[in-house]
Design an enzyme around this catalytic site. Structure first.
Site, PDB file in Angstrom:
ATOM      1  N   GLU A   1       0.881  -1.172   0.000  1.00 42.57           N
ATOM      2  CA  GLU A   1       0.000   0.000   0.000  1.00 42.57           C
ATOM      3  C   GLU A   1       0.909   1.209   0.000  1.00 42.57           C
ATOM      4  O   GLU A   1       1.517   1.562   1.010  1.00 42.57           O
ATOM      5  CB  GLU A   1      -0.913  -0.025   1.235  1.00 42.57           C
ATOM      6  CG  GLU A   1      -2.153   0.847   1.067  1.00 42.57           C
ATOM      7  CD  GLU A   1      -1.964   2.243   1.612  1.00 42.57           C
ATOM      8  OE1 GLU A   1      -1.531   3.112   0.821  1.00 42.57           O
ATOM      9  OE2 GLU A   1      -2.235   2.471   2.789  1.00 42.57           O
TER      10      GLU A   1
ATOM     11  N   CYS B   1      -1.631   9.031   2.598  1.00 40.43           N
ATOM     12  CA  CYS B   1      -1.424   8.383   1.306  1.00 40.43           C
ATOM     13  C   CYS B   1      -2.596   8.611   0.354  1.00 40.43           C
ATOM     14  O   CYS B   1      -2.411   8.736  -0.854  1.00 40.43           O
ATOM     15  CB  CYS B   1      -1.159   6.900   1.494  1.00 40.43           C
ATOM     16  SG  CYS B   1      -2.460   6.007   2.372  1.00 40.43           S
TER      17      CYS B   1
END
Length: 488
Positions: free
Chosen positions: A254, A293
């Site tokens: 991720e 993110c």
């Protein structure tokens, strides 16, 4: 150690094999991002500590996989209860060592940690249920089995929610886990590890080491680690791939993003004091001082509504409170360290050189001469091929791009190597869903910002692969076995 009134034990220890042991790595000075002062000193894990953690997890592998699912669920539920009780302390520790505002921590706990953890607990039985089907050769049993020992590599910018989205699903799947935490979250994770100890996991099932990159590398290159789940940057991901590909260890990555927020022409912008769009867009684009993110770092508006939207954005950004992360009124705290501040300043300087027009922000906030603060910043007139559009800043800098029509909006949204998140704002929900379906990303919100942590989340392209969080996130930590049962 005391951190703003919160006692944090075991800052010189690692939690390995069900007990606290003295860490054998280098000393670590915990520095406040708010004023660059020393909070205290701690000791980091070493490569030897990482190996000891793998020893413990490997020894626990068979017994934990054979533990009845109901018992695994119950132990993880006790851990959640402990974490929930310590939520306020965790927010303070995170604010002190990482500069994340306590209001951000509180919201992330409610909508991220609790949502992800509870959904995994509630859905574990269904996800791991044995299936039976018939075949031309006889009945087939389909079973989900533990993938083995997991190394979970956690970031500083959301360590507790990442425990919920990554570590808990692995434990429910029957995998023992070594949690490798970033040095900048050492205090926070010491509290989380204490909560795990109190939950009563068998020895070796969950282990915690906080330390530098070398500690993570020791974990990922250990042949007994069957799966590496990383939340981090491209350099770390490339290192993981380099050391795991020879043994075919599984990976979940991720990574970063350059996520678009597409404002359609019918999106309502006339509500005061904050219109419907900005109520979702502002936090989605500015939370964590941009150190998120899934940050909505690109805002796409039409030529027709550009000036109106930019003026609204400017007003909203300038109302954000910048300052002490321990103050509940603060929206924007400091960046994690001086290097992050200098990186952000570099992006701003180069955006100016590339011809982008500064709308607001652009430097250090007035009255905050110490610490690593940067104003939330907006640029418009940003050319499509410039760095500010192409690269992740990981700081509070937003680019506004202009589209001609909906097809052009989708093209711009997808004109990136990343594909982590996105959003569409519109009065027409069905149109929003249609546009969301055309955006190449792992998660797209309509009239909100996300992702929803009770559902699986992950990226495509340079944003990584694999899915974590929610009940389906458990499946990524399993192997699917078929048992063919022929006639007796």
């Amino acid at each position: 150690m005391e951190a703003a009134g919160v006692r944090v034990p075991h800052t010189d220890d690692v939690f390995v094999g069900g007990e606290w042991r003295p860490a054998t790595g280098d000393g670590h000075t915990i520095v406040s991002p708010s004023d660059a002062s020393t909070v205290g000193t701690a000791r980091q894990a070493s490569e030897e500590d990482a190996t000891a953690a793998v020893d413990a997890a490997f020894s626990a592998r068979g017994a934990w996989a054979a533990t009845p699912l109901a018992d695994r669920v119950a132990t993880c539920a006790r851990w959640l209860d402990n974490v929930d009780r310590r939520a306020a302390d965790l927010d303070v520790a995170w604010a002190v060592e990482a500069g994340m505002p306590v209001r951000h921590g509180k919201a992330l706990h409610r909508f991220g940690t609790l949502a992800s953890w509870r959904s995994a607990l509630d859905g574990a039985e269904e996800m791991l249920r044995e299936r039976r089907r018939s075949s031309e050769l006889g009945d087939v049993l389909l079973r989900r089995e533990s993938a083995g020992v997991v190394a979970a590599m956690l970031p500083y910018n959301g360590p507790v929610v990442t425990v919920a989205s990554k570590v808990v699903p692995a434990l429910l799947a029957g995998c023992p886990v070594i949690v490798k935490a970033a040095p900048e979250s050492l205090l926070t994770m010491a509290l989380v590890a204490e909560c795990a100890q109190q939950a009563g996991f068998p020895a070796g099932v969950v282990n915690f080491v906080s330390g530098p990159v070398s500690v993570g590398q020791a974990l990922t290159r250990d042949p007994r680690v069957d799966l590496v789940s990383l939340t981090g940057g491209h350099a770390a991901a490339q290192d993981v791939l380099a050391v795991t590909n020879g043994r075919y260890a599984r990976t979940q990555l991720e990574l970063g993003g350059k996520s678009p927020a597409v404002i359609l022409d019918d999106a309502p912008l006339d509500d005061a004091p904050l219109d419907k769009v900005l109520r979702a867009l502002v936090p989605g684009a500015t939370n964590g001082a941009g150190q998120v993110c899934a940050l909505l770092s690109r805002i796409l508006v039409s030529e027709r509504r550009h000036d109106e939207v930019v003026e609204r954005l400017k007003s909203a950004w300038e109302r954000l409170v910048i300052g002490d992360p321990l103050d509940r009124a603060t929206h924007i705290g400091p960046l994690i360290n001086e290097a992050a501040l200098r990186r952000t300043e570099g992006f701003v300087a180069r955006a100016r050189q590339d011809g982008a027009r500064l709308v607001t922000g652009g430097g250090r906030p007035a009255g905050l001469e110490t610490g690593w603060f940067h104003q939330p910043t907006i640029f418009t007139d940003v050319a499509e091929n410039t760095e500010l559009v192409r690269r992740e800043v990981f700081g509070p800098v937003t680019a506004v791009q202009v589209y001609r029509d909906l097809d052009d909006a989708v093209r711009l949204a997808n004109a990136t190597e990343f594909g982590l998140s996105g959003a569409v704002y519109t009065a027409d929900i069905e149109a929003g869903i249609e546009i969301a379906g055309r955006i190449r990303a792992g998660a797209v919100a309509v009239n909100s910002f996300g992702p929803a942590m009770s559902a699986p989340f992950g990226g495509v392209g340079a944003s990584g692969w694999g899915r974590e969080s929610g009940p389906e996130g458990i499946l990524g930590f399993t192997e699917l076995k078929q048992i063919l049962v022929g006639a007796a």
